[in-house]
Each structure stands twice: as C-alpha cells, then as structure tokens.
Design a protein around this motif. Structure first.
Motif, PDB file in Angstrom:
ATOM      1  N   ASP A 154       0.805  -1.225   0.000  1.00 58.48           N
ATOM      2  CA  ASP A 154       0.000   0.000   0.000  1.00 58.48           C
ATOM      3  C   ASP A 154       0.835   1.272   0.000  1.00 58.48           C
ATOM      4  O   ASP A 154       0.422   2.287  -0.577  1.00 58.48           O
ATOM      5  CB  ASP A 154      -0.919   0.018   1.229  1.00 58.48           C
ATOM      6  N   ALA A 158       2.507  -0.286  -4.683  1.00 59.15           N
ATOM      7  CA  ALA A 158       1.367   0.223  -5.442  1.00 59.15           C
ATOM      8  C   ALA A 158       1.526   1.701  -5.811  1.00 59.15           C
ATOM      9  O   ALA A 158       1.253   2.074  -6.963  1.00 59.15           O
ATOM     10  CB  ALA A 158       0.072  -0.008  -4.667  1.00 59.15           C
ATOM     11  N   TRP A 162       1.576   2.957  -9.779  1.00 54.11           N
ATOM     12  CA  TRP A 162       0.661   3.927 -10.388  1.00 54.11           C
ATOM     13  C   TRP A 162       1.363   5.221 -10.765  1.00 54.11           C
ATOM     14  O   TRP A 162       0.945   5.915 -11.706  1.00 54.11           O
ATOM     15  CB  TRP A 162      -0.525   4.173  -9.460  1.00 54.11           C
ATOM     16  N   TYR A 174      -4.439   7.045  -6.789  1.00 51.12           N
ATOM     17  CA  TYR A 174      -4.301   5.834  -5.980  1.00 51.12           C
ATOM     18  C   TYR A 174      -4.323   6.162  -4.491  1.00 51.12           C
ATOM     19  O   TYR A 174      -4.997   5.473  -3.697  1.00 51.12           O
ATOM     20  CB  TYR A 174      -3.008   5.082  -6.317  1.00 51.12           C
ATOM     21  N   ASN A 178      -6.947   4.645  -1.835  1.00 54.04           N
ATOM     22  CA  ASN A 178      -6.457   3.861  -0.707  1.00 54.04           C
ATOM     23  C   ASN A 178      -6.864   4.483   0.623  1.00 54.04           C
ATOM     24  O   ASN A 178      -7.225   3.770   1.570  1.00 54.04           O
ATOM     25  CB  ASN A 178      -4.936   3.738  -0.800  1.00 54.04           C
ATOM     26  N   ASP A 202     -10.237   0.083  -4.497  1.00 53.76           N
ATOM     27  CA  ASP A 202      -8.939  -0.218  -3.898  1.00 53.76           C
ATOM     28  C   ASP A 202      -8.508  -1.645  -4.235  1.00 53.76           C
ATOM     29  O   ASP A 202      -7.331  -1.886  -4.532  1.00 53.76           O
ATOM     30  CB  ASP A 202      -9.023  -0.032  -2.383  1.00 53.76           C
ATOM     31  N   MET A 205      -7.230  -1.529  -7.866  1.00 54.47           N
ATOM     32  CA  MET A 205      -5.965  -0.831  -8.073  1.00 54.47           C
ATOM     33  C   MET A 205      -4.779  -1.556  -7.431  1.00 54.47           C
ATOM     34  O   MET A 205      -3.628  -1.319  -7.806  1.00 54.47           O
ATOM     35  CB  MET A 205      -6.056   0.599  -7.546  1.00 54.47           C
ATOM     36  N   ASN A 206      -5.061  -2.444  -6.484  1.00 56.53           N
ATOM     37  CA  ASN A 206      -3.979  -3.201  -5.836  1.00 56.53           C
ATOM     38  C   ASN A 206      -3.808  -4.604  -6.394  1.00 56.53           C
ATOM     39  O   ASN A 206      -2.928  -5.347  -5.954  1.00 56.53           O
ATOM     40  CB  ASN A 206      -4.236  -3.298  -4.324  1.00 56.53           C
TER      41      ASN A 206
END
Length: 309
Positions: A154, A158, A162, A174, A178, A202, A205-206
């Motif tokens: 996180d 990530a 991004w 992002y 998050n 989330d 995107m992860n």
C-alpha cells in the motif's frame, strides 16, 4: 501519462531520505490528511436506504479520487523543466517507505527490552487497527510483521506502480482511493454500502501491485513462494494475503490467526506453518523489506536507462 523512471526513483529517494518530518506535519499536515478531512466532511452523504448510500459512496469516490488525480495532472502539466524538483517533491508525498520503516523499527526497538512491552504495544498500535493491550511479545511482532507486509504494497509498491503508469495523476488518484478504503471501505455498518465503491476500487488498483509485492519479498528471501501461492487466497482481501503469506513463508513463521478489534474477537486465517514470530523475526522482516526496496530502486534505475529520450 507514464512517468520517467528517473523521476520516480528521485521521488522515492527523497522520501526514503527524509520522509515527511513530524515538525513539518505539525505545521503543514500531509496531503493524505487533507484527503481524510475531505472524506469526513462528505460523510454527511451517508444516509438514506442502501441504494442511496451506495450511490453517495460512488459520488464521494469520484469526487475525492478525481480531484486528487486532477491535481496531479495539473502539476505534471505545468511543473516541467526548471520546476522538475517540485514534481519530484510532489511525487515523494505519495510514498511511505521511510515512514513505514520508522514505525516498524520503533516496535522492534521497544521489543529489544523485555520489560518494555507496554511501549511495544503502544508503538504497534500506531500502525494496526486491532486491539493491542493484551498482546504478548509474539503478538506484537506478528502484528508489526503483518502491517509491514501489507503496507509494503500500500505504501511502496502500489504507489510506485501507479506513479510509473500514470504520472502524478495516477499516484494521487491511488492515494485517494487507498485512503478512502481505509476510512470508509468497511463491511460493517454504517459503512457497508457507503464504502462499497471505495473498497472495490482499492481492490482493483492493488490487484497487480500486491502480487508484485509478494513476489519481491519471496525473491529477496530466496523462499516463501510455496506458502504465498498456497495461502494468499485464504485472506479476506483479494490482495493483502499475497505479501503477508510471502512474509510468513520467507521468515518460516506463522502470521494471521485470531485478533480482536474494538473488543470483538475475529477468527482470521493463518499464513505459514512455522512458530509464531519472535522479536528477532521482526528484525529479519525489516531486513527483507529494505532489500525488497533496494530491488525496486534497481528496477527503476534500469527502467530509466531504457527510457526513450
């Protein structure tokens, strides 16, 4: 648009060197705090029936992530040339490698003194959401290692992913998603419907970064692949299990298991088949984390060499 890997590496290096100093945060709160404040103001929309609250949650996510992404795009668009250092500084705000290391290392230092368990519980309470008052040394070490593994994704992998893929716009969007997931993306009421969109965004995107994070931990350890592949799917999250299971396998310890949140005990799955972690295992985990960050830096440098000029 994609970012120059050298710019991303410079931003990562700046954040790794100085982080976001506490003295500065007291005078100028970190931008993530701004996002959090905005989300708290928008919580007034969390009312009505399930459908109304779900629609409001989608609107909130679009406002917060769209606004953050637009801010990143404007910086990318106008801060070029002589203002490149400002772009690097802005990029460093979306990363948390130094902050994560410092918080976990504080737990490790407290555990170095057996009589300092209350301080260790307080330190780990700064980075986990579970109840910490009754944790023993092993419980504190496990909580810190789980947070280290999950936050490696996180807060490091990530955001870098991004940033590379979408420039500051991708990075800021992002971080907004998050943060929204952390604050409102809960399954419990009253957030179940209102935070649905943030939680799903989330997860999406992860999806790739979490698997990269797990692979990096296993790569630098030279083991953990089998446990990661076998146990990652046991986690309630489609992503968090990858770095956590990789960390458990890499250290040959067991993570996960029962935990209490706000006085309510939850039977969580376990990752790995070894003993419960010790304070020494926490130190070893921090070493793996630093080596994985080093591999990321090397990959960014190689990407910079191959970047078209």
């Amino acid at each position: 648009m994609p970012a120059d890997p050298w710019i991303v590496l410079a931003a990562a290096g700046l954040e790794g060197a100085v982080g976001y100093p506490a003295r500065l945060h007291r005078r100028l709160p970190h931008p993530v705090a701004w996002i959090g404040a905005g989300l708290r103001r928008l919580e007034v929309l969390n009312r009505g029936g399930d459908l109304a609250r779900r629609f409001a949650g989608v609107l909130v996510l679009l406002l917060v992530a769209g606004g953050a992404g637009a801010a990143g795009w404007l910086i990318d668009r106008f801060l070029q040339g002589w203002a490149l250092i400002l772009t690097i500084m802005a990029g460093s705000l979306g990363l948390a490698a130094r902050s994560l290391h410092d918080h976990v290392a504080a737990v490790g230092r407290a555990l170095d003194t057996p009589t300092n368990l209350p301080a260790a519980r307080a330190a780990v309470g700064m980075i986990v959401g579970r109840d910490t008052a009754a944790l023993d040394e092993s419980g504190v070490a496990a909580a810190a290692l789980e947070s280290l593994a999950e936050s490696f994704n996180d807060g490091v992998v990530a955001p870098l992913f991004w940033f590379l893929l979408g420039g500051l716009a991708g990075l800021f969007a992002y971080k907004a998603v998050n943060t929204a997931d952390s604050l409102i993306g809960h399954r419990e009421e009253p957030w179940r419907c209102f935070g649905w969109a943030s939680a799903r965004a989330d997860d999406l995107m992860n999806l790739i970064p979490a698997r990269i994070a797990g692979a990096l931990i296993a790569l630098v350890a030279g083991r953990g692949w089998r446990v990661m592949l076998a146990h990652a799917g046991k986690h309630a999250s489609p992503n968090s299990g990858w770095p956590e299971a990789a960390m458990a396998g890499a250290l040959r310890v067991q993570l996960g298991g029962p935990a209490s949140y706000d006085g309510v005990s939850y039977a969580r799955p376990t990752f790995g088949q070894g003993p419960r972690p010790s304070p020494l295992d926490l130190r070893r985990g921090l070493g793996l984390y630093l080596r994985a960050c080093g591999v990321l830096a090397a990959v960014l440098a190689l990407g910079g060499l191959a970047w078209p000029r």
